[in-house]
Scaffold this motif. Structure first.
Motif, PDB file in Angstrom:
ATOM      1  N   GLU A   2       0.827  -1.208   0.000  1.00 18.95           N
ATOM      2  CA  GLU A   2       0.000   0.000   0.000  1.00 18.95           C
ATOM      3  C   GLU A   2       0.860   1.258   0.000  1.00 18.95           C
ATOM      4  N   GLN A   3       1.936   1.257   0.748  1.00 11.36           N
ATOM      5  CA  GLN A   3       2.841   2.405   0.756  1.00 11.36           C
ATOM      6  C   GLN A   3       3.502   2.601  -0.603  1.00 11.36           C
ATOM      7  N   GLN A   4       3.860   1.494  -1.261  1.00 13.99           N
ATOM      8  CA  GLN A   4       4.442   1.603  -2.602  1.00 13.99           C
ATOM      9  C   GLN A   4       3.440   2.210  -3.587  1.00 13.99           C
ATOM     10  N   MET A   5       2.183   1.771  -3.494  1.00 14.11           N
ATOM     11  CA  MET A   5       1.156   2.323  -4.384  1.00 14.11           C
ATOM     12  C   MET A   5       0.967   3.821  -4.131  1.00 14.11           C
ATOM     13  N   MET A   6       0.931   4.229  -2.874  1.00 10.02           N
ATOM     14  CA  MET A   6       0.770   5.643  -2.553  1.00 10.02           C
ATOM     15  C   MET A   6       1.974   6.450  -3.023  1.00 10.02           C
ATOM     16  N   ALA A   7       3.174   5.872  -2.897  1.00 11.00           N
ATOM     17  CA  ALA A   7       4.371   6.567  -3.361  1.00 11.00           C
ATOM     18  C   ALA A   7       4.334   6.752  -4.876  1.00 11.00           C
ATOM     19  N   GLN A   8       3.897   5.732  -5.608  1.00 10.92           N
ATOM     20  CA  GLN A   8       3.799   5.846  -7.061  1.00 10.92           C
ATOM     21  C   GLN A   8       2.773   6.901  -7.456  1.00 10.92           C
ATOM     22  N   ALA A   9       1.626   6.928  -6.752  1.00 10.06           N
ATOM     23  CA  ALA A   9       0.606   7.932  -7.068  1.00 10.06           C
ATOM     24  C   ALA A   9       1.125   9.339  -6.807  1.00 10.06           C
ATOM     25  N   GLN A  10       1.842   9.548  -5.701  1.00 10.75           N
ATOM     26  CA  GLN A  10       2.407  10.857  -5.409  1.00 10.75           C
ATOM     27  C   GLN A  10       3.444  11.265  -6.445  1.00 10.75           C
ATOM     28  N   GLN A  11       4.234  10.296  -6.914  1.00 11.01           N
ATOM     29  CA  GLN A  11       5.246  10.591  -7.928  1.00 11.01           C
ATOM     30  C   GLN A  11       4.597  11.023  -9.236  1.00 11.01           C
ATOM     31  N   GLN A  12       3.519  10.359  -9.627  1.00 10.94           N
ATOM     32  CA  GLN A  12       2.813  10.746 -10.849  1.00 10.94           C
ATOM     33  C   GLN A  12       2.219  12.142 -10.722  1.00 10.94           C
ATOM     34  N   GLN A  13       1.676  12.477  -9.574  1.00 15.14           N
ATOM     35  CA  GLN A  13       1.124  13.812  -9.369  1.00 15.14           C
ATOM     36  C   GLN A  13       2.212  14.873  -9.461  1.00 15.14           C
ATOM     37  N   MET A  14       3.368  14.572  -8.890  1.00 11.84           N
ATOM     38  CA  MET A  14       4.469  15.526  -8.952  1.00 11.84           C
ATOM     39  C   MET A  14       4.937  15.734 -10.386  1.00 11.84           C
ATOM     40  N   MET A  15       4.984  14.656 -11.180  1.00  8.76           N
ATOM     41  CA  MET A  15       5.396  14.786 -12.577  1.00  8.76           C
ATOM     42  C   MET A  15       4.405  15.633 -13.357  1.00  8.76           C
ATOM     43  N   MET A  16       3.125  15.429 -13.141  1.00  2.00           N
ATOM     44  CA  MET A  16       2.116  16.232 -13.839  1.00  2.00           C
ATOM     45  C   MET A  16       2.212  17.694 -13.416  1.00  2.00           C
ATOM     46  N   ALA A  17       2.470  17.925 -12.129  1.00  2.00           N
ATOM     47  CA  ALA A  17       2.601  19.311 -11.665  1.00  2.00           C
ATOM     48  C   ALA A  17       3.811  19.987 -12.300  1.00  2.00           C
TER      49      ALA A  17
END
Length: 706
Positions: free
Chosen positions: A589-604
């Motif tokens: 679950e932590q890995q999934m949340m980390a991946q989601a945060q990374q994608q948001q940062m890339m889009m930003a």
């Protein structure tokens, strides 16, 4: 008074005396009750019978044991986690979950079903079921054969100290070197044995007749001496590390008469020990006793718990060492307060079986006498040998018609049957084992509502629930607590186990021995349907919280949602949720949340790199293009409308001209009699106009051709 350390003779004297007193207590006062209970369970009784009369024995004792045992096993074994460790602090949450998964997995690996079945059977019949849990370390050997080894390879294989060479053969082989010259090279064919020490937990069900405890003991935590005896061969003691010289003077020990009788009743047949008389050396059998006793060996004034390994009838001590606890889990169904031994289910029903046996024999004897009454004959008037012939249609010779008369017996069994049913009801009330509780009484169930049936079954199951709770809080908790303690203290490396669908390393050395422990017996928490409804309700609430507040809600995680789904499937009998849902753990679950945060940062970051002026220019260009397209479409529609309007006006003018012409023609016809072609005039009016055809084409093609 000055305290002094005890020497070996003093220790042996104290220990052997304590063991002998405890064994005498068990054999003299407890074992006769156990033996009788086993006999009654095996459909025997102490009631005599006359030759020729019924000798049937009621099976009340066996019925109640066999009736309740499946329910007890289902209560404990229907759950994948019969026992669960609870953390005492936030830092112990992960360790408690790992310990729960690991210990329950090991319990199943050690054939937990057979252990539970054996100790429950002993508790139901013989007062107590005893489980012996210990860590067994033994030397094992692996044999490997290798051929064609070079000198370096041979040296590398045989160099370790734990490798023993069993066979070795060296041969010379002709080979070509780099210069093309023939040289002799040695090759080795070797068989080696590697010795290593392996250990694991062992759980054994101890026969009740082999277990002993002093008469003043109150529980397995409060005793003076306790232990058990078993038969071993001299070779077994040698494998435990004892010297052959220490065992040379030992004599074989037969079990006592009471133990032989108890073992015979348990097995159902006698054991022939004559085959062991001709054995000698390492095959000779010997009685080995393990005793646990608190003793002040060092003379400090504080007694310590020791484990004593004794052999023979005199309990000669081979070795002793300090112990943390007596490794026995005691299972009882009806414990007696402030006493070690309680009551078994058979003990409660022995007198009822005698009463039921007596009435059942009377009923059968009455039925037999009614169907086959005795006869009276006139002496000398009947051929007695003919009368004694029981063949159907026999011929009996008589000298007078009334020489034989039947001695009629009234059938009174009908009046006895209610009394037999009354005793059956007494047994049901006493033990809680009835057809109603088992759902097997059609006469009661067929005319009752579901609510009343459920209430009746819950009321009848009260005794079974108390028995299950006694087993859970007594033996089950202690057994799993000992397993946890043994793994923490004896494991020297990490182990790999499957947890939540993934293989993860587990290190029992990092766990705490102070974790709380609960037994999931399902008592007092509702039935399966109620638990299913509760889980489904919890699943709905979990979904709502997660969808509303997101992953960082602080209440529900994906792991908990997945666990709820797994529990729902388990109630339906599906024990492998990995086939339906992907494994989920806090790490995943932590890995999934980390991946989601990374994608948001890339889009930003991508949004920040775009020039705002360029974005505004692109928007204005798109706006201008859109406006131009709209204006062109509007202009095209206006032109079409104007062309259509002109065509309609032209049609109207031409129609008026044609009508005027028709009027003039009619006037000429009236004056001069000239004929007018009216049909031609109508055809001219209905003819297709060129501009109308152009409008049609323009509507189809989107452009004007007029």
């Amino acid at each position: 008074m000055q305290l002094e350390p005890l020497d070996k003779d003093e220790i042996e004297s104290i220990v052997s005396k304590a063991i002998q007193d405890a064994v005498d207590f068990i054999q003299g006062e407890i074992e006769p009750q156990r033996t009788k209970a086993q006999r009654y369970y095996d459909l025997e009784c102490d009631l005599g019978y006359e030759e020729g009369r019924s000798s049937v024995v009621s099976s009340k004792c066996r019925e109640v044991v066999r009736g309740i045992k499946p329910s007890l096993q289902r209560v404990f074994l229907q759950n994948d986690k019969p026992v669960e460790f609870m953390p005492r602090g936030q830092e112990d949450v992960a360790a408690a979950e790992q310990a729960t998964q690991f210990i329950n997995y090991k319990f199943g690996q050690l054939n937990g079903y057979k252990i539970i079945s054996d100790v429950f059977q002993d508790a139901l019949v013989k007062k107590t079921g005893i489980a012996y849990c210990y860590y067994n370390e033994e030397m094992k050997q692996e044999t490997h054969t290798m051929r064609g080894l070079s000198d370096d390879e041979f040296a590398l294989v045989t160099q370790p100290d734990d490798v023993e060479i069993i066979e070795h053969e060296q041969t010379m082989k002709i080979e070509m070197d780099q210069d093309g010259l023939e040289i002799e090279m040695p090759t080795h064919d070797v068989t080696v044995a590697k010795n290593y020490e392996a250990g694991d937990i062992c759980i054994e069900s101890v026969p009740p007749e082999d277990f002993f405890v002093d008469r003043n003991s109150r529980s397995i935590e409060d005793f003076y001496v306790c232990g058990h005896s078993t038969e071993m061969r001299v070779s077994d003691l040698l494998s435990m590390g004892f010297d052959i010289d220490d065992l040379a003077d030992l004599d074989t020990t037969e079990y006592s008469v009471t133990d032989d009788e108890a073992e015979f009743e348990r097995r159902g047949f006698a054991i022939d020990d004559a085959e062991d008389e001709n054995m000698s050396g390492s095959s000779k059998k010997i009685t080995v006793t393990q005793a646990f006793m608190e003793l002040d060996v060092q003379g400090t004034g504080v007694p310590q718990l020791y484990q004593f390994l004794c052999v023979g009838s005199t309990y000669q001590i081979l070795n002793f060492y300090e112990a943390d606890l007596a490794p026995y889990a005691i299972f009882e169904i009806d414990p007696e307060p402030h006493a070690f031994f309680g009551t078994s289910l058979v003990d409660l029903t022995i007198t009822d079986q005698d009463a039921s046996t007596s009435m059942l024999r009377g009923i059968l004897d009455n039925a037999a006498l009614t169907n086959n009454p005795a006869v009276q004959i006139l002496d000398g008037q009947v051929a007695v040998e003919d009368l004694l012939n029981n063949e159907i249609g026999r011929v009996v010779r008589v000298k007078s018609p009334n020489a034989i008369q039947e001695m009629a017996v009234l059938f009174t069994a009908a009046q006895t049957l209610p009394a037999l049913q009354y005793f059956d009801q007494l047994v049901d009330n006493k033990t809680g084992v009835s057809k109603m509780a088992q759902g097997l009484d059609p006469e009661v169930l067929k005319s009752a509502t579901a609510t009343s049936v459920a209430a009746s079954m819950e009321g009848q199951a009260g005794q079974a629930e108390v028995i299950a709770r006694n087993l859970a809080e007594g033996g089950m908790k202690r057994l799993f607590s000992m397993m946890l303690d043994l793994y923490i203290k004896n494991t020297d490396k990490e182990e790999i186990m499957r947890m939540n669908g993934s293989f993860v390393p587990v290190d029992p050395r990092s766990w705490s021995t102070d974790m709380d422990l609960i037994v999931n017996v399902g008592l007092g928490t509702g039935k399966e349907n109620e638990r299913l409804s509760a889980l489904q309700m919890a699943f709905g609430v979990q979904q709502q919280i997660y969808q509303t507040y997101g992953p960082q809600n602080g209440v529900v995680t994906l792991t908990q949602i997945r666990n709820t789904l797994a529990d729902i499937l388990a109630l339906g009998g599906i024990r492998n949720p990995d086939r339906h849902f992907m494994p989920m753990s806090p790490e995943i679950e932590q890995q999934m949340m980390a991946q989601a945060q990374q994608q948001q940062m890339m889009m930003a970051q991508q949004n920040q790199q775009v020039d705002p002026a360029q974005v505004l220019m692109q928007a204005e260009q798109m706006k201008a293009q859109t406006k131009a397209q709209v204006d062109m479409a509007k202009l095209s529609m206006d032109n079409q409308y104007k062309m259509h309007e002109l065509g309609m006006k032209d049609d109207l003018a031409r129609d008026e001209m044609v009508q005027d012409l028709a009027v003039k023609v009619a006037e000429l016809l009236g004056k001069y009699g000239t004929a007018v072609d009216v049909q031609a005039i109508k055809d001219e009016q209905n003819a297709e106009r060129q501009h109308n055809e152009a409008m049609k084409n323009m509507g189809i093609n989107g452009s004007s051709g007029y």
